[in-house]
Design a protein around this motif. Structure first.
Motif, PDB file in Angstrom:
ATOM      1  N   ILE A  24      29.608  36.728  46.987  1.00 13.41           N
ATOM      2  CA  ILE A  24      30.923  36.205  46.633  1.00 13.41           C
ATOM      3  C   ILE A  24      31.641  35.782  47.905  1.00 13.41           C
ATOM      4  N   ASN A  75      39.790  36.615  46.523  1.00 10.24           N
ATOM      5  CA  ASN A  75      40.603  35.864  45.587  1.00 10.24           C
ATOM      6  C   ASN A  75      39.733  35.632  44.353  1.00 10.24           C
ATOM      7  N   THR A  76      40.049  36.300  43.271  1.00  7.27           N
ATOM      8  CA  THR A  76      39.229  36.230  42.061  1.00  7.27           C
ATOM      9  C   THR A  76      39.137  34.811  41.527  1.00  7.27           C
ATOM     10  N   SER A  77      40.222  34.067  41.594  1.00  4.90           N
ATOM     11  CA  SER A  77      40.213  32.698  41.093  1.00  4.90           C
ATOM     12  C   SER A  77      39.234  31.825  41.874  1.00  4.90           C
ATOM     13  N   ASN A 113      36.543  32.797  43.371  1.00  2.92           N
ATOM     14  CA  ASN A 113      35.187  33.174  42.992  1.00  2.92           C
ATOM     15  C   ASN A 113      34.839  32.773  41.567  1.00  2.92           C
ATOM     16  N   ALA A 114      35.832  32.699  40.689  1.00  3.02           N
ATOM     17  CA  ALA A 114      35.571  32.330  39.300  1.00  3.02           C
ATOM     18  C   ALA A 114      35.513  30.819  39.094  1.00  3.02           C
TER      19      ALA A 114
END
Length: 120
Positions: free
Chosen positions: A33, A60-62, A64-65
């Motif tokens: 990630i 930052n989850t966004s 990675n998504a």
């Protein structure tokens, strides 16, 4: 009657490592990630039985998504598929559509740590 499910050896090895040496298992995935701040510590067990994974890392989850999939050339692939057997409605949303979609207006132009954006 079918016999018991057999698992590939690679799965068995991976599962065994995750149980026997969880810190090594998760350390192997760090580079899978994107990090804002790459962690230097995998597992903080100083407060056992309360453990902290990657305590000095920030992500930052966004990103990675969504973002990394678009940058990798997968922007037009389905990110969300809605298929309702009740209404008969189907819809597909791509990574690119999600990335370019409306963003919530919070304290500023971009969400900050602690913001909890919700769509209504």
């Amino acid at each position: 009657m079918a016999g018991p499910m057999t698992l590939p050896d690679s799965y068995r090895r991976t599962h065994r490592t995750s149980i026997e040496d969880p810190a090594a298992f998760w350390a192997a995935g760090v580079d899978m990630i994107e990090w804002v701040t790459r962690p230097t510590t995998v597992l903080d067990d100083s407060g056992a039985p309360f453990y902290r994974w990657f305590p000095d890392g920030e992500l930052n989850t966004s990103v990675n998504a969504l973002d990394r999939h678009v940058r990798a050339g997968h922007g037009e692939q389905a990110a969300i598929v809605y298929d309702s057997p009740v209404t008969g409605r189907t819809a597909t949303t791509t990574y690119q559509q999600l990335l370019q979609g409306p963003r919530p207006s919070l304290r500023g132009d971009r969400p900050e740590p602690g913001d909890h954006p919700l769509r209504r």
